[in-house]
Design a protein around this motif. Structure first.
Motif, PDB file in Angstrom:
ATOM      1  N   ASP A 130      69.009  27.813  64.688  1.00  0.00           N
ATOM      2  CA  ASP A 130      69.088  28.602  63.457  1.00  0.00           C
ATOM      3  C   ASP A 130      70.346  29.454  63.405  1.00  0.00           C
ATOM      4  O   ASP A 130      70.971  29.584  62.344  1.00  0.00           O
ATOM      5  N   GLU A 131      70.755  30.025  64.543  1.00  0.00           N
ATOM      6  CA  GLU A 131      71.957  30.863  64.545  1.00  0.00           C
ATOM      7  C   GLU A 131      73.206  30.025  64.276  1.00  0.00           C
ATOM      8  O   GLU A 131      74.118  30.469  63.566  1.00  0.00           O
ATOM      9  N   ASP A 132      73.242  28.797  64.805  1.00  0.00           N
ATOM     10  CA  ASP A 132      74.381  27.906  64.530  1.00  0.00           C
ATOM     11  C   ASP A 132      74.483  27.612  63.035  1.00  0.00           C
ATOM     12  O   ASP A 132      75.572  27.677  62.456  1.00  0.00           O
ATOM     13  N   VAL A 133      73.337  27.277  62.427  1.00  0.00           N
ATOM     14  CA  VAL A 133      73.344  26.949  60.998  1.00  0.00           C
ATOM     15  C   VAL A 133      73.691  28.186  60.172  1.00  0.00           C
ATOM     16  O   VAL A 133      74.398  28.092  59.161  1.00  0.00           O
ATOM     17  N   TYR A 134      73.217  29.340  60.602  1.00  0.00           N
ATOM     18  CA  TYR A 134      73.545  30.596  59.920  1.00  0.00           C
ATOM     19  C   TYR A 134      75.047  30.842  59.928  1.00  0.00           C
ATOM     20  O   TYR A 134      75.644  31.178  58.883  1.00  0.00           O
ATOM     21  N   GLN A 135      75.677  30.665  61.090  1.00  0.00           N
ATOM     22  CA  GLN A 135      77.116  30.874  61.180  1.00  0.00           C
ATOM     23  C   GLN A 135      77.876  29.848  60.338  1.00  0.00           C
ATOM     24  O   GLN A 135      78.884  30.181  59.708  1.00  0.00           O
ATOM     25  N   ILE A 136      77.400  28.604  60.340  1.00  0.00           N
ATOM     26  CA  ILE A 136      78.025  27.578  59.488  1.00  0.00           C
ATOM     27  C   ILE A 136      77.897  27.976  58.027  1.00  0.00           C
ATOM     28  O   ILE A 136      78.849  27.831  57.235  1.00  0.00           O
ATOM     29  N   GLY A 137      76.725  28.489  57.638  1.00  0.00           N
ATOM     30  CA  GLY A 137      76.522  28.925  56.252  1.00  0.00           C
ATOM     31  C   GLY A 137      77.406  30.097  55.886  1.00  0.00           C
ATOM     32  O   GLY A 137      77.907  30.182  54.756  1.00  0.00           O
ATOM     33  N   MET A 138      77.606  31.021  56.830  1.00  0.00           N
ATOM     34  CA  MET A 138      78.480  32.162  56.551  1.00  0.00           C
ATOM     35  C   MET A 138      79.898  31.699  56.253  1.00  0.00           C
ATOM     36  O   MET A 138      80.610  32.319  55.455  1.00  0.00           O
ATOM     37  N   ARG A 139      80.311  30.602  56.881  1.00  0.00           N
ATOM     38  CA  ARG A 139      81.658  30.070  56.631  1.00  0.00           C
ATOM     39  C   ARG A 139      81.686  29.124  55.433  1.00  0.00           C
ATOM     40  O   ARG A 139      82.736  28.606  55.080  1.00  0.00           O
ATOM     41  N   GLY A 140      80.519  28.889  54.840  1.00  0.00           N
ATOM     42  CA  GLY A 140      80.433  27.997  53.687  1.00  0.00           C
ATOM     43  C   GLY A 140      80.593  28.748  52.375  1.00  0.00           C
ATOM     44  O   GLY A 140      80.770  29.969  52.339  1.00  0.00           O
ATOM     45  N   THR A 141      80.539  28.005  51.295  1.00  0.00           N
ATOM     46  CA  THR A 141      80.689  28.593  49.958  1.00  0.00           C
ATOM     47  C   THR A 141      79.484  28.231  49.100  1.00  0.00           C
ATOM     48  O   THR A 141      78.729  27.314  49.415  1.00  0.00           O
TER      49      THR A 141
END
Length: 884
Positions: free
Chosen positions: A517-528
Motif C-alpha cells: 500500500d505504501e508503494d502504491v501511495y507513493q506512486i499515486g503521489m507522483r501521479g496526476t
C-alpha cells in the motif's frame, strides 16, 4: 479444430463460397461476348463484311445506323462489356477478400484460444519465437487461400474454358496451338514452384531460430556482458544469417527461372497465331478479324492459366501449413474450450478439506517428481510446506495449474480434474516465485482475478452504438468472442465491494496485507489527476495545500519550501519554470524545446535576454567541461548538475573548441540552440554558477507576464500555469500540495516535508484517492517500471483481493528483504485465519505461525502435523530447524 483444411472452409464459410461460385459462373456469359466483340468490330464495324448499311439495330426500323455510327455503337458495347466484366471481378475479389479475412480472423482467434488452454509444460518445450510467428505471420497465406479456395479454380478455370471454346469456334488448329505447350508448363512449373516453397519453409524455420536467438539475447544481456560472451553470440548469429542468405539466393535462381519459362512459353502463342493465322488469312481461309480476336483471346488466356498453376501449388503448400499449425496447437493434455467459457449451473465452493490420494507427477523425461503423494489438509487451515524436491509442483497441482499423471485431488469433495477453469480460476489462487505482470495499469493487474465476464454493459448511443453492433455482428460471424471489451468486467462482490465506489477500499486491504500500500501511495503521489473528472478530490488537494502551507509557516519548518509567487523569482526552480510560471502539458514547452520555440524567443527578445542566454549557455558549457573533464560518469556532480550528462560532454567540448566568445552570433543554428538550452535548466540555489543577477531575474519576471499575455490561443492547452487557487493539472499530486520547490541545502528537508505532508493527507482523507491514482500507473512491459519486490507484492495482492477459498503461495516472497518477508507472512496468515492457505517456504523457521506443516522429501510427504509437534519429533523437520 478441423484437421482437414477444406472441412474447415466448408464448415464456416459455405454460404460465402456458394455466393462467390455463383457470381463466377454468371460472369462467363458476358465474358464470352467480351472476347467475340473485337472480331465483330473489325469484320463488321471497320471492314463492313457480312453486313449492309444502314443497319437496323433493333430490327423494327426504329434505329438505323450508318457505318461510322454502328462502329461507335460496337465500341460503346465493348466498353460496356469491359465494365460488366470488371464489375464481376470486383465483386468476386471483394467477397473473396472478406471471406478470407473473416476465416483468418476465426483461425487466429481459435489458435490464441488454444494458447490460453495449453498445459504449462508445453511452454517449456515451445518458445515464444515459434508460437507467435505461427499465429501472426504463418497463417496469413491460409487466410488468403481460403477466400479463393473454390472460387479461383472455378472462375479462372471457367475463363480458360471460355477462351478455349471461343478459339475452337474460330479455328480448331489455332486453339490447339494456343494450348500445345501447356502440358509442358503444367509438368515443370509446379515442380519448380514446389522446390521454391520448400526453400521458403526452410527460410521460415531459420527465421524462427533467429527470433529465438534474438529473444534469448535480449533476456540474457546481463549474462553476456558479465562473461564477455558477445563474440560467440555474434558468430552464431552470423551463421544463421548466412543460412538465410544462401536460401534466398537459391530461391532467386529458381524463381526467376520459372518466370523466364512462363514468359517464354506465353510468347510462343502469338508466334503460332501470327504464323498460322497470317498464313490462313493470306490464303483467304480466315479473315483478319478472327486473327485479331484470337490474338486478343490468347492474351487473356495467360492470366487465368498462371493463376491456376499458382493455385495448384499454393493449395498443396497451404494444406501442409494448415495441418502443421493444427498439429502444433494440439498438445497433449490441452483442456476443451468449454473449460474457460462454461459457467457452472450452481455456485461451486471449494471451502473444505483438500484430499490428495495416490498422485504421481513426472517430468518431461518421465522421471518422477512426486511419487504416490497422499495427503489430507483440514479446513480452514494455514499450512506451511517445506523440504526439498516437489514443493512447487505440489502447489501447482493443488491450484490445477498442472495435472498429475495419476491420482486424484479433491477440494471440498469436488474433483479438481472435473472442474472448469471458471471455477478453479475463481476459487483458487496460485502465486509463484516469479509472477508475470502485464503491460497495463497497476489497477488492471491487481483486479485481473476479478474480471471473468462482463458485469455491466457500456452505454452507447447513436453512431457509436451502430458501430459497436456492426463490430459485434462481424465478431459473431468470425466465431470470435461476443463480449464487449469496454464493458465493466469487475466482479465487485468477489472482492467484498458493493460497486466501483468502494473497490479501492477493498484493494487497499489486499495491498496492506501484501505490504504494497505504501508503494502504491507513493506512486499515486507522483501521479496526476484530472480536476474535471475528480473535482471533489481536486478541492481536497487544494485544501491540503493550504493546510500544508499553514503547518510549514510555524517555526523551523518555514524555510523548507519556497512557494510559487507570481511576483517573485523562485531560486529553487529552473529558469524555464520561472519564465513560464507553469508546467508543460505536452511537448511544445518541454525544456529541451524552449531554445528553438518562436514564442519563447520572442519573449526573450522583448526583455532583452536572448543574447544573454546565448552567452550564459557558452559560460555554463565551459564550466561543465572544465568540472567534469576527469570525473567518472557515476560521480555525484552529474546528479547535481543533471542538465548535462557524461555522454553530452564530448559534444560540448568539441563545440567550445570551435567557438570564440566574441563570435557567438556566427554559430550555426543547431549550436546556438544547444547552448541556449542550458540556461533554461539552471536552478540558481542549487547550481550556484553566478549567473542571472538581480536585474536579469527581474527581466525574467517581466518575461513571465509577457509570456502569459502573448500566449497564442492554439497553445492555451500546452501549459498549466501555477495558480494558488486552482489545481495544476499537469503537476503531480505531491507538487500540487507542495506548490513550490523544496529549498536546496536544508538538512533532512525531504524527511521533514514528508512527515508533514503525510499528516495533511490523513487529515484531508486523501490517502485512498491517492492510492486510486496510483492504481492508474502504467507498469510497463512485464512490470518493468516496478522493482522485482514490487512485482511480487502486486502478485500476492492480486491473489488476495479476489478472496479465494484456497490461497497457494510458492516462495512468493522470496525476492523480498527479510523484514518485508516476515511482515507479509504475518499479515497473510492473519488475513487467512478463517480460510485456506498453503505456503511453500524456504526456511523451516518461518513455519511457527502456521497451523500445520508439510515436510517434503524426495517427492514424498516425509512429515505432516502441527509445528510444535514436529519440533518434538526426530525427523527431517527437526534437522531443518537445527543451526547449520
Amino acid at each position: 479444430m478441423d484437421k482437414n483444411l477444406y472441412s474447415f472452409i466448408l464448415k464456416y464459410s459455405l454460404r460465402q463460397q456458394v455466393i462467390i461460385t455463383v457470381l463466377s459462373l454468371i460472369s462467363f456469359v458476358p465474358y464470352y461476348y467480351y472476347l467475340s466483340m473485337p472480331k465483330t468490330i473489325v469484320n463488321q464495324g471497320i471492314e463492313g463484311k457480312n453486313i449492309s448499311y444502314p443497319v437496323d439495330v433493333m430490327g423494327l426500323g426504329l434505329l438505323r445506323l450508318d457505318n461510322t455510327d454502328y462502329l461507335l455503337l460496337l465500341c460503346v458495347g465493348f466498353l460496356a462489356l469491359v465494365l460488366v466484366q470488371q464489375g464481376f471481378k470486383y465483386a468476386i475479389n471483394y467477397f473473396q477478400g472478406v471471406a478470407g479475412e473473416r476465416m483468418l480472423r476465426r483461425l487466429r482467434y481459435e489458435l490464441y484460444g488454444r494458447i490460453l488452454r495449453f498445459p504449462l509444460p508445453t511452454f517449456r518445450r515451445t518458445s515464444q519465437g515459434e508460437i507467435i510467428p505461427m499465429v501472426i505471420a504463418e497463417v496469413e497465406p491460409i487466410g488468403g487461400f481460403i477466400g479463393e479456395s473454390f472460387a479461383l479454380p472455378i472462375f479462372q478455370g471457367g475463363m480458360l474454358l471460355v477462351i478455349f471454346t471461343f478459339l475452337v469456334i474460330q479455328n480448331p488448329l489455332m486453339a490447339l496451338a494456343a494450348v500445345a505447350l501447356y502440358p509442358i508448363q503444367f509438368y515443370f512449373v509446379p515442380r519448380m514452384q514446389a522446390k521454391v516453397r520448400a526453400l521458403g519453409r526452410e527460410r521460415i524455420k531459420n527465421q524462427r531460430r533467429l527470433s529465438d536467438r534474438i529473444g534469448e539475447t535480449i533476456s540474457g544481456v546481463p549474462e553476456l556482458h558479465t562473461h564477455d560472451a558477445s563474440n560467440p553470440m555474434l558468430a552464431e548469429f552470423s551463421r544463421r544469417l548466412s543460412i538465410s542468405y544462401w536460401i534466398r539466393v537459391e530461391i532467386f535462381q529458381r524463381k526467376f527461372m520459372i518466370k523466364f519459362l512462363n514468359n517464354f512459353i506465353q510468347q510462343l502463342g502469338p508466334f503460332f497465331f501470327y504464323a498460322i493465322g497470317g498464313y490462313l488469312a493470306i490464303r483467304g481461309h480466315m479473315d483478319v478479324g478472327t486473327v485479331v480476336a484470337a490474338v486478343n483471346a490468347h492474351k487473356e488466356m495467360g492470366a487465368p492459366w498462371k493463376e491456376l498453376l499458382n493455385h495448384y501449388q499454393t493449395r498443396e503448400d497451404v494444406k501442409q501449413k494448415y495441418e502443421q499449425v493444427v498439429s502444433q496447437f494440439e498438445p497433449e493434455g490441452m483442456r476443451p474450450a468449454e473449460d474457460q467459457t462454461a459457467e457452472p449451473s450452481e455456485p461451486v465452493s471449494l471451502c473444505g478439506p483438500i484430499a490428495v490420494s495416490g498422485v504421481v507427477l513426472n517430468d518431461d523425461q518421465d522421471q518422477p517428481i512426486l511419487e504416490n503423494l497422499s495427503l489430507t489438509l483440514p479446513w480452514p487451515a494455514r499450512v506451511a510446506v517445506v523440504g526439498d524436491h516437489g514443493r512447487d509442483e505440489m502447489l501447482q497441482l493443488l491450484g490445477r495449474m498442472i495435472v498429475p499423471a495419476r491420482g486424484k485431488i479433491l477440494a471440498n469433495e469436488h474433483n479438481l480434474a472435473d472442474l472448469p477453469e471458471t471455477v478453479t480460476g475463481r476459487r483458487l489462487a496460485y502465486v509463484g516465485a516469479s509472477s508475470y505482470i502485464f503491460n497495463t495499469t497497476l489497477g488492471n493487474n491487481l483486479f485481473l482475478g476479478l474480471r471473468h465476464r462482463p458485469m455491466q454493459p457500456r452505454t452507447r448511443e447513436g453512431a457509436e452504438q451502430s458501430r459497436f453492433e456492426r463490430e459485434l455482428g462481424e465478431a459473431l460471424a468470425s466465431g470470435n468472442s461476443p463480449h464487449d471489451p469496454d464493458a465493466d468486467w469487475t466482479d465487485y462482490a468477489a472482492a467484498g465491494a458493493r460497486g466501483p465506489e468502494d473497490i479501492t477500499a477493498a484493494a487497499i486491504v489486499a495491498l496492506q496485507t501484501a505490504a504494497f500500500d505504501e508503494d502504491v501511495y507513493q506512486i499515486g503521489m507522483r501521479g496526476t489527476l484530472d480536476p474535471e473528472q475528480k473535482p471533489e478530490i481536486a478541492e481536497r488537494v487544494l485544501a491540503a495545500r493550504l493546510a500544508f502551507r499553514e503547518k510549514l509557516s510555524n517555526g523551523a519548518l518555514a524555510d523548507l519550501v519556497e512557494n510559487w509567487d507570481p511576483a517573485r523569482y523562485n531560486s529553487n526552480a529552473t529558469v524555464a519554470e520561472n519564465l513560464m510560471f507553469g508546467t508543460a502539458r505536452n511537448g511544445i514547452y518541454q525544456e529541451d524545446n524552449l531554445a528553438r520555440d518562436p514564442h519563447i524567443l520572442s519573449v526573450l527578445d522583448a526583455v532583452g535576454l536572448r543574447q544573454r542566454f546565448l552567452e550564459i549557455g557558452y559560460e555554463v558549457a565551459g564550466t561543465m567541461v572544465e568540472l567534469f573533464a576527469d570525473l567518472p560518469p557515476e560521480h555525484e556532480f552529474f546528479q547535481q548538475f543533471s542538465f548535462i550528462s557524461s555522454d553530452d560532454l564530448p559534444d560540448y567540448k568539441d563545440l567550445l573548441l570551435r567557438t570564440k566568445p566574441d563570435a557567438l552570433d556566427q554559430l550555426p543554428e543547431s549550436d546556438r540552440i544547444r547552448l541556449m538550452s542550458l540556461p533554461f535548466k539552471l536552478v540558481l540555489a542549487r547550481h550556484r554558477l553566478g549567473h542571472f543577477n538581480e536585474s536579469e531575474r527581474d527581466a525574467i519576471l517581466r518575461g513571465r507576464k509577457i509570456f502569459a499575455e502573448t500566449l497564442p490561443s492554439e497553445r492555451r492547452d500546452a501549459i498549466a500555469f501555477f495558480d494558488p487557487d486552482h489545481f495544476t493539472i499537469s503537476s503531480s499530486i505531491v507538487d500540487n500540495i507542495l506548490f513550490g520547490r523544496v529549498a536546496y541545502g536544508q538538512a533532512q528537508a525531504q524527511e521533514k516535508i514528508g512527515r508533514v505532508m503525510a499528516d495533511v493527507v490523513e487529515q484531508m482523507r486523501l490517502r485512498e484517492p491517492i492510492i486510486e491514482v496510483g492504481l492508474q500507473f502504467e507498469v510497463g512491459i512485464a512490470g518493468a517500471r516496478l522493482t522485482a519486490a514490487q512485482r511480487q507484492k502486486l502478485a500476492v495482492a492480486r491473489a488476495l483481493v479476489k478472496r479465494p477459498d484456497w490461497l497457494l503461495l510458492s516462495e512468493a516472497t522470496a525476492t523480498l528483504d527479510p523484514r518485508s518477508h516476515a511482515q507479509v507472512v504475518k499479515a497473510v496468515i492473519e488475513a487467512r485465519k478463517d480460510a485456506g492457505l498453503i505456503w511453500s517456504l524456504q526456511r523451516a523457521t518461518d513455519c511457527e505461525l502456521f497451523d500445520m506443516v508439510v515436510v517434503m522429501e524426495h517427492g514424498r510427504v516425509a512429515q505432516f502435523g502441527p509445528y510444535a509437534e514436529l519440533c518434538e519429533k526426530h525427523g527431517r523437520f527437526k534437522q531443518m530447524l537445527a543451526p547449520a
